[in-house]
Scaffold this active site. Structure first.
Site, PDB file in Angstrom:
ATOM      1  N   CYS A   9       0.779  -1.311   0.192  1.00  0.00           N
ATOM      2  CA  CYS A   9       0.255   0.019  -0.081  1.00  0.00           C
ATOM      3  C   CYS A   9       0.936   1.250   0.168  1.00  0.00           C
ATOM      4  CB  CYS A   9      -0.930  -0.050   1.124  1.00  0.00           C
ATOM      5  SG  CYS A   9      -0.344   0.148   2.900  1.00  0.00           S
ATOM      6  N   ASN A  12       2.646   1.565   4.506  1.00  0.00           N
ATOM      7  CA  ASN A  12       2.696   0.148   4.852  1.00  0.00           C
ATOM      8  C   ASN A  12       2.347   0.450   6.332  1.00  0.00           C
ATOM      9  OD1 ASN A  12       5.531  -2.208   5.631  1.00  0.00           O
ATOM     10  ND2 ASN A  12       3.630  -2.444   5.134  1.00  0.00           N
ATOM     11  N   CYS A  14      -1.265   0.796   7.264  1.00  0.00           N
ATOM     12  CA  CYS A  14      -2.819   0.412   7.192  1.00  0.00           C
ATOM     13  C   CYS A  14      -3.279  -0.596   6.535  1.00  0.00           C
ATOM     14  CB  CYS A  14      -3.371   1.841   6.845  1.00  0.00           C
ATOM     15  SG  CYS A  14      -3.326   3.226   7.620  1.00  0.00           S
ATOM     16  N   ARG A  15      -3.142  -0.813   5.333  1.00  0.00           N
ATOM     17  CA  ARG A  15      -3.873  -1.562   4.366  1.00  0.00           C
ATOM     18  C   ARG A  15      -2.948  -3.001   4.461  1.00  0.00           C
ATOM     19  NH1 ARG A  15      -5.376   2.477  -0.386  1.00  0.00           N
ATOM     20  NH2 ARG A  15      -3.619   3.257   0.495  1.00  0.00           N
ATOM     21  N   SER A  16      -1.817  -2.702   3.701  1.00  0.00           N
ATOM     22  CA  SER A  16      -0.886  -3.767   3.439  1.00  0.00           C
ATOM     23  C   SER A  16      -0.591  -4.569   4.805  1.00  0.00           C
ATOM     24  CB  SER A  16       0.371  -3.418   2.679  1.00  0.00           C
ATOM     25  OG  SER A  16       1.053  -2.479   3.332  1.00  0.00           O
ATOM     26  N   ASP A 127      -8.090   4.083   1.179  1.00  0.00           N
ATOM     27  CA  ASP A 127      -7.089   4.042   2.220  1.00  0.00           C
ATOM     28  C   ASP A 127      -7.904   4.728   3.351  1.00  0.00           C
ATOM     29  OD1 ASP A 127      -4.932   5.172   3.946  1.00  0.00           O
ATOM     30  OD2 ASP A 127      -4.183   6.225   2.182  1.00  0.00           O
TER      31      ASP A 127
END
Length: 163
Positions: A9, A12, A14-16, A127
């Site tokens: 993401c 690195n 939040c999402r990933s 995001d």
């Protein structure tokens, strides 16, 4: 031979990392933990060395996932060691494919939600960083929904490698 997956993401945090922890548990639950290596990174290095966002950690912990994490930036030099690079949105997909040094490397970059048949044309995981907790919960739902299809694809790849 180990199959390597890296989720990517922006920063690195939040999402990933969320995708990394969800998919790691799914792989372990499927009995494939010894065959699949999973990690994550960001397209930028703003948060290198930091832990995951507190909201990411809270949502993962509350849903029974591990959450230990140290952010890092994706490097083009990693491509040869990776079997699959999973982008969390179209912007990441473009950036990662631009970093690829060969068409083969670029072909290893895929969008996470492309593994969720219910996603339709909405393939970005938004995001959640600038919003509230509900964005992180929505992110988790999207990641979980795509993980079944991703696991099936990785399982097929592993079967093709086995003589």
């Amino acid at each position: 031979m180990t199959y390597r997956v890296c989720f990517v993401c922006t920063g690195n945090i939040c999402r990933s990392p969320m995708a990394e922890h969800v998919f790691r548990r799914q792989v372990d639950d499927a009995g494939l933990g010894a065959l699949v290596e999973i990690d994550s990174a960001g397209t930028g290095g703003w948060h290198e060395g930091d832990g995951a966002d507190d909201r990411t950690v809270a949502v993962l912990d509350e849903n029974g996932y591990s959450s230990a994490h140290t952010a890092r930036q994706f490097r083009a030099s990693w491509f040869p060691a990776l079997d699959l690079v999973i982008a969390l949105d179209e912007g990441h997909l473009r950036e990662l494919r631009a970093l690829a040094r060969t068409p083969e490397e670029a072909a290893r970059v895929r969008l996470l939600r492309s593994y969720d048949p219910a996603a339709g044309d909405a393939l970005d995981v938004p995001d959640p960083y600038y919003g509230g907790r509900e964005g992180f919960e929505e992110c988790l739902e999207m990641v979980e929904a795509a993980s079944d299809g991703l696991l099936a694809a990785v399982r097929r790849e592993l079967e093709e490698r086995t003589p």
